[in-house]
Design an enzyme around this catalytic site. Structure first.
Site, PDB file in Angstrom:
ATOM      1  N   CYS A  31      88.745 -17.434 109.334  1.00  0.00           N
ATOM      2  CA  CYS A  31      88.253 -18.626 108.640  1.00  0.00           C
ATOM      3  C   CYS A  31      89.056 -18.881 107.366  1.00  0.00           C
ATOM      4  O   CYS A  31      89.017 -18.091 106.431  1.00  0.00           O
ATOM      5  CB  CYS A  31      86.771 -18.413 108.345  1.00  0.00           C
ATOM      6  SG  CYS A  31      86.071 -19.465 107.087  1.00  0.00           S
ATOM      7  N   CYS A  34      87.028 -19.182 104.142  1.00  0.00           N
ATOM      8  CA  CYS A  34      86.513 -17.861 103.754  1.00  0.00           C
ATOM      9  C   CYS A  34      87.557 -17.108 102.937  1.00  0.00           C
ATOM     10  O   CYS A  34      87.221 -16.429 101.969  1.00  0.00           O
ATOM     11  CB  CYS A  34      86.140 -17.044 104.988  1.00  0.00           C
ATOM     12  SG  CYS A  34      84.856 -17.799 106.003  1.00  0.00           S
TER      13      CYS A  34
END
Length: 105
Positions: A31, A34
């Site tokens: 991600c 993230c």
């Protein structure tokens, strides 16, 4: 300085959130957002006292992600004595994490 972030999974999650104030980041290695948030979360874990910080990798812990209806990552959930008191989906900065901690705890 070492990170104060605990890797959470099915085995240790409930005991981690059962007492006190906790900030939990639901994330995954693939991600992009993230990865942007990781240094902000790490800074928060070092600077903000009296709060426990944990991370849940949703790839290995889909039951936990489902239990808390985590549909998008990163999702940051604040728990106070097992109760969810706040949540944010998307990247949040150190300043935003601190503000949420101050408002909820």
């Amino acid at each position: 300085m070492a990170s104060n972030i605990i890797e959470l999974n099915e085995k240790n999650f409930d005991s981690f959130i059962s007492k006190g104030n906790c900030v939990v980041d639901f994330w995954a290695e693939w991600c992009g957002p993230c990865k942007i948030m990781t240094p902000e979360f790490e800074k928060a874990s070092k600077e903000i006292k009296n709060v426990k910080f944990g991370k849940v990798n949703v790839d290995g812990n889909q039951e936990l992600a489902g239990r808390f209806q985590v549909m998008a990552i990163p999702t940051t959930i604040l728990f106070k004595n097992k109760e969810q008191v706040d949540r944010t989906t998307g990247v949040i900065s150190f300043k935003d994490i601190k503000k949420k901690v101050d408002e909820n705890f």
